[in-house]
Design a protein around this motif. Structure first.
Motif, PDB file in Angstrom:
ATOM      1  N   UNK A 195       0.773  -1.158  -0.130  1.00 35.12           N
ATOM      2  CA  UNK A 195       0.013   0.117   0.183  1.00 35.12           C
ATOM      3  C   UNK A 195       0.849   1.265  -0.031  1.00 35.12           C
ATOM      4  N   UNK A 196       1.951   1.338   0.803  1.00 34.00           N
ATOM      5  CA  UNK A 196       2.618   2.649   1.070  1.00 34.00           C
ATOM      6  C   UNK A 196       3.546   2.593  -0.110  1.00 34.00           C
ATOM      7  N   UNK A 197       4.033   1.611  -0.951  1.00 34.94           N
ATOM      8  CA  UNK A 197       4.739   1.740  -1.986  1.00 34.94           C
ATOM      9  C   UNK A 197       3.953   2.394  -3.131  1.00 34.94           C
ATOM     10  N   UNK A 198       2.822   2.043  -3.174  1.00 40.59           N
ATOM     11  CA  UNK A 198       1.776   2.676  -4.347  1.00 40.59           C
ATOM     12  C   UNK A 198       1.421   4.322  -3.972  1.00 40.59           C
ATOM     13  N   UNK A 199       1.364   4.640  -2.650  1.00 40.44           N
ATOM     14  CA  UNK A 199       1.121   5.721  -2.170  1.00 40.44           C
ATOM     15  C   UNK A 199       2.245   6.793  -2.754  1.00 40.44           C
ATOM     16  N   UNK A 200       3.519   6.299  -2.658  1.00 39.44           N
ATOM     17  CA  UNK A 200       4.634   6.951  -3.021  1.00 39.44           C
ATOM     18  C   UNK A 200       5.022   7.110  -4.298  1.00 39.44           C
ATOM     19  N   UNK A 201       4.498   6.207  -5.073  1.00 40.80           N
ATOM     20  CA  UNK A 201       4.999   5.875  -6.570  1.00 40.80           C
ATOM     21  C   UNK A 201       3.705   5.153  -7.103  1.00 40.80           C
ATOM     22  N   UNK A 202       2.715   5.726  -7.335  1.00 38.58           N
ATOM     23  CA  UNK A 202       1.414   5.084  -8.161  1.00 38.58           C
ATOM     24  C   UNK A 202       1.522   4.610  -9.554  1.00 38.58           C
ATOM     25  N   UNK A 203       2.634   5.033 -10.309  1.00 40.92           N
ATOM     26  CA  UNK A 203       2.713   5.006 -11.701  1.00 40.92           C
ATOM     27  C   UNK A 203       3.439   3.690 -11.951  1.00 40.92           C
ATOM     28  N   UNK A 204       4.153   2.969 -10.928  1.00 39.82           N
ATOM     29  CA  UNK A 204       5.099   1.863 -11.143  1.00 39.82           C
ATOM     30  C   UNK A 204       3.879   0.697 -11.060  1.00 39.82           C
ATOM     31  N   UNK A 205       3.701   0.143 -12.331  1.00 34.89           N
ATOM     32  CA  UNK A 205       2.760  -0.947 -12.372  1.00 34.89           C
ATOM     33  C   UNK A 205       3.087  -2.176 -11.592  1.00 34.89           C
ATOM     34  N   UNK A 206       4.458  -2.419 -11.049  1.00 36.12           N
ATOM     35  CA  UNK A 206       4.859  -3.538 -10.523  1.00 36.12           C
ATOM     36  C   UNK A 206       4.450  -3.426  -9.015  1.00 36.12           C
ATOM     37  N   UNK A 207       4.370  -2.134  -8.618  1.00 32.76           N
ATOM     38  CA  UNK A 207       3.650  -1.894  -7.299  1.00 32.76           C
ATOM     39  C   UNK A 207       2.149  -2.610  -6.928  1.00 32.76           C
ATOM     40  N   UNK A 208       1.512  -2.423  -7.864  1.00 30.79           N
ATOM     41  CA  UNK A 208       0.065  -2.659  -8.020  1.00 30.79           C
ATOM     42  C   UNK A 208       0.153  -4.136  -8.175  1.00 30.79           C
ATOM     43  N   UNK A 209       1.084  -4.680  -8.798  1.00 35.97           N
ATOM     44  CA  UNK A 209       1.105  -6.306  -9.120  1.00 35.97           C
ATOM     45  C   UNK A 209       1.408  -6.825  -7.678  1.00 35.97           C
ATOM     46  N   UNK A 210       2.214  -6.292  -6.720  1.00 40.22           N
ATOM     47  CA  UNK A 210       2.736  -6.932  -5.429  1.00 40.22           C
ATOM     48  C   UNK A 210       1.662  -6.662  -4.455  1.00 40.22           C
ATOM     49  N   UNK A 211       1.072  -5.646  -4.939  1.00 37.11           N
ATOM     50  CA  UNK A 211      -0.159  -5.628  -3.804  1.00 37.11           C
ATOM     51  C   UNK A 211      -1.227  -6.703  -4.362  1.00 37.11           C
ATOM     52  N   UNK A 212      -1.305  -6.934  -5.370  1.00 38.60           N
ATOM     53  CA  UNK A 212      -2.397  -7.787  -5.678  1.00 38.60           C
ATOM     54  C   UNK A 212      -1.932  -9.347  -5.486  1.00 38.60           C
ATOM     55  N   UNK A 213      -0.560  -9.718  -5.371  1.00 37.54           N
ATOM     56  CA  UNK A 213      -0.028 -10.719  -4.879  1.00 37.54           C
ATOM     57  C   UNK A 213      -0.473 -10.933  -3.406  1.00 37.54           C
ATOM     58  N   UNK A 214      -0.316 -10.012  -2.620  1.00 30.72           N
ATOM     59  CA  UNK A 214      -0.534 -10.219  -1.350  1.00 30.72           C
ATOM     60  C   UNK A 214      -1.995 -10.374  -0.886  1.00 30.72           C
ATOM     61  N   UNK A 215      -2.645  -9.627  -1.783  1.00 32.49           N
ATOM     62  CA  UNK A 215      -4.241  -9.852  -1.647  1.00 32.49           C
ATOM     63  C   UNK A 215      -4.849 -11.363  -1.869  1.00 32.49           C
ATOM     64  N   UNK A 427      -3.578   4.779  -0.814  1.00 31.27           N
ATOM     65  CA  UNK A 427      -3.001   4.142  -2.068  1.00 31.27           C
ATOM     66  C   UNK A 427      -4.104   4.142  -3.386  1.00 31.27           C
ATOM     67  N   UNK A 428      -5.175   3.960  -2.861  1.00 29.39           N
ATOM     68  CA  UNK A 428      -6.265   4.067  -3.970  1.00 29.39           C
ATOM     69  C   UNK A 428      -6.575   5.665  -4.337  1.00 29.39           C
ATOM     70  N   UNK A 429      -6.508   6.506  -3.560  1.00 23.03           N
ATOM     71  CA  UNK A 429      -6.644   7.885  -3.791  1.00 23.03           C
ATOM     72  C   UNK A 429      -5.334   8.616  -4.667  1.00 23.03           C
ATOM     73  N   UNK A 430      -4.168   8.037  -4.254  1.00 18.82           N
ATOM     74  CA  UNK A 430      -3.043   8.430  -4.831  1.00 18.82           C
ATOM     75  C   UNK A 430      -2.862   8.102  -6.329  1.00 18.82           C
ATOM     76  N   UNK A 431      -3.655   7.097  -6.508  1.00 21.23           N
ATOM     77  CA  UNK A 431      -3.573   6.595  -7.985  1.00 21.23           C
ATOM     78  C   UNK A 431      -4.579   7.157  -8.901  1.00 21.23           C
ATOM     79  N   UNK A 432      -5.593   7.770  -8.272  1.00 21.75           N
ATOM     80  CA  UNK A 432      -6.782   8.196  -8.928  1.00 21.75           C
ATOM     81  C   UNK A 432      -6.424   9.223  -9.917  1.00 21.75           C
ATOM     82  N   UNK A 433      -5.582  10.099  -9.785  1.00 16.38           N
ATOM     83  CA  UNK A 433      -5.159  11.172 -10.960  1.00 16.38           C
ATOM     84  C   UNK A 433      -4.537  10.466 -12.342  1.00 16.38           C
ATOM     85  N   UNK A 434      -3.951   9.236 -12.174  1.00 17.90           N
ATOM     86  CA  UNK A 434      -3.566   8.760 -13.145  1.00 17.90           C
ATOM     87  C   UNK A 434      -4.600   7.769 -13.936  1.00 17.90           C
ATOM     88  N   UNK A 435      -5.908   7.560 -13.495  1.00 21.49           N
ATOM     89  CA  UNK A 435      -6.918   6.662 -13.877  1.00 21.49           C
ATOM     90  C   UNK A 435      -7.672   7.749 -14.677  1.00 21.49           C
TER      91      UNK A 435
END
Length: 474
Positions: A195-215, A427-435
């Motif tokens: 979560x924290x890695x995404x908040x700090x850098x939402x544009x890195x797609x692998x951060x989201x994949x690692x979040x998915x793997x944990x889920x 993390x969700x809110x930090x990603x929002x402007x990219x979506x």
């Protein structure tokens, strides 16, 4: 105890029956691995004349394919990719003036943030431990690196550090901690760092994949599906062109949707592709077809004609317009179905048990609401979001849902879970402007939500003073 065992057997049997029913519509493993065209049912083709296509069936992804995808995209060895810092043109100028820092370079030769020598040494020690499978030692070194970074020892020139560079470096360390905890079979801890890695850098797609793997390790498949959907979008948005990588992400996303569907026993779903805006008569046809296919989930059937969904089999974020789907959801519990419908029709999400919003819930009241209603409605809302990237009505609605859920956890005194859900919302809110494009009003709401969430985590504000609590009261 016997009653509890009997109930568990009943739930397991329902899941098995549902998996068997879904299996009737699955395509072969060979077709799945080649990711060919969508498999669709052959019945009810009369919808085609009304600008609707036949409903889509999801396919089963074998576990060995999932683990192979995670090996290639989640547990990436940093030796192959240098460091995953975001490119920064501002840092490149600073690098030339710094004698205390190493200039790392990505495989394609672009300059990366200059790292403080002490921090760089600690990171190399952590990476060495990781490559030797000493994951506990790696955690200790990465944690020490994170403290150095937080203490101002991030870039070589401490007085002229750029915030973007510090965030990129901290995000890199957080995501490596997430990987280590996944290796240690501690997905809960991995999720915190993801979560924290995404908040700090939402544009890195692998951060989201690692979040998915944990889920996925926590069997929270709907949330894993959403994380993977965002990962695929980010991969395309940031210029990813490798078709094999894109295909692997799609397969992972597809697998998480399928797992989420087969794992659920309280509701079932059907996706219907369409060509133009759907009329009310066609909605009735869709729901009639759903009742025929899923006779055990007809206490309440709902299709939102204004919510459009994307499936991995046909997703193409660069194509406009791309194939979209209507989602029909059927419930065993009429009350839960009606709640979902009322939530989806509202401009802002209100996820609360408070009929008198100025009164604070007791721990017992919150627990009763969560057990009877909250847990069930949240699982549906999570699934709906797994194929719906944006929300045109209220872009911040996903973050609001999670923050209101966090407040409920706080009432139940489940503090660690509350903290984790707040980090997920951030993390969700930090990603929002990219979506999606967001209005000035939504930007103000997003900033207020982020600020209040950080204050809650820092212990300087309570839930009753937060923006999401005020929205509930209104």
């Amino acid at each position: 105890a016997e009653k509890k065992v009997a109930e568990e057997k009943k739930v397991a049997e329902e899941k098995k029956n549902k998996q068997n029913n879904d299996g009737d519509n699955r395509v072969s493993k060979e077709k799945l691995e080649s990711n060919e065209d969508l498999s669709v049912t052959s019945e009810e083709t009369t919808l085609e004349s009304d600008n609707l296509l036949t409903p889509t069936s999801l396919s089963h992804i074998p576990l060995e394919i999932l683990t192979d995808i995670e090996t290639k995209l989640v547990y990436t060895d940093e030796e192959d990719i240098a460091f995953e810092f975001a490119k920064s043109t501002s840092t490149q100028a600073a690098c030339h003036d710094s004698e205390k820092a190493d200039t790392l370079r990505a495989p394609h030769g672009s300059a990366l943030p200059c790292i403080d020598q002490q921090l760089l040494k600690t990171l190399h020690q952590a990476s060495s431990c990781y490559r030797q499978n000493s994951y506990k030692a790696a955690v200790e070194h990465f944690s020490a690196a994170l403290k150095l970074c937080g203490g101002g020892y991030a870039t070589g020139n401490h007085l002229e550090s750029y915030p973007e560079d510090i965030s990129s470096i901290a995000s890199f360390i957080e995501t490596k901690l997430a990987i280590c905890y996944l290796k240690l079979k501690k997905p809960g801890d991995a999720l915190d760092h993801a979560h924290r890695s995404i908040t700090l850098n939402p544009a890195n797609f692998q951060n989201h994949l690692r979040q998915a793997a944990a889920f996925r390790c926590l069997e929270r498949y709907s949330e894993a599906a959403r994380s993977t959907m965002i990962a695929e979008y980010m991969y395309c948005l940031t210029g990813g062109t490798d078709q094999h990588t894109n295909k692997l992400i799609k397969l992972y996303w597809q697998a998480m949707i399928e797992e989420a569907i087969t794992d659920e026993t309280s509701f079932s779903v059907m996706y219907t592709p369409f060509l133009t805006r759907v009329k009310d008569d066609n909605i009735k046809k869709i729901e009639k077809m759903f009742a025929k296919k899923h006779p055990h989930y007809v206490q309440h059937i709902y299709t939102d004609p204004h919510e459009f969904h994307i499936l991995p089999q046909t997703s193409d974020w660069l194509a406009l317009p791309q194939q979209q789907y209507l989602l029909t959801v059927g419930f065993k519990n009429k009350h839960i179905g009606k709640l979902l419908e009322s939530y989806s029709k509202g401009k802002l999400t209100v996820f609360s048990a408070q009929k008198a919003p100025f009164n604070t819930l007791t721990k017992e009241e919150a627990a009763k609401f969560w057990g009877n209603t909250g847990k069930k409605i949240m699982s549906v809302m999570d699934f709906v979001r797994s194929t719906k990237l944006t929300d045109d009505c209220c872009p911040c609605s996903r973050g609001l849902e999670k923050l209101q859920y966090a407040s409920l956890l706080g009432c139940m005194q489940r503090i660690r879970e509350q903290s984790q859900v707040i980090n997920q919302a951030m993390a969700e809110l930090a990603t929002l402007p990219y979506l999606q494009d967001i209005s000035h009003q939504d930007v103000n709401l997003l900033q207020s939500l982020m600020a209040d969430a950080m204050d809650i985590l820092g212990g300087v504000r309570n839930d009753n003073e937060c923006v999401w609590s005020k929205i509930q009261k209104v």
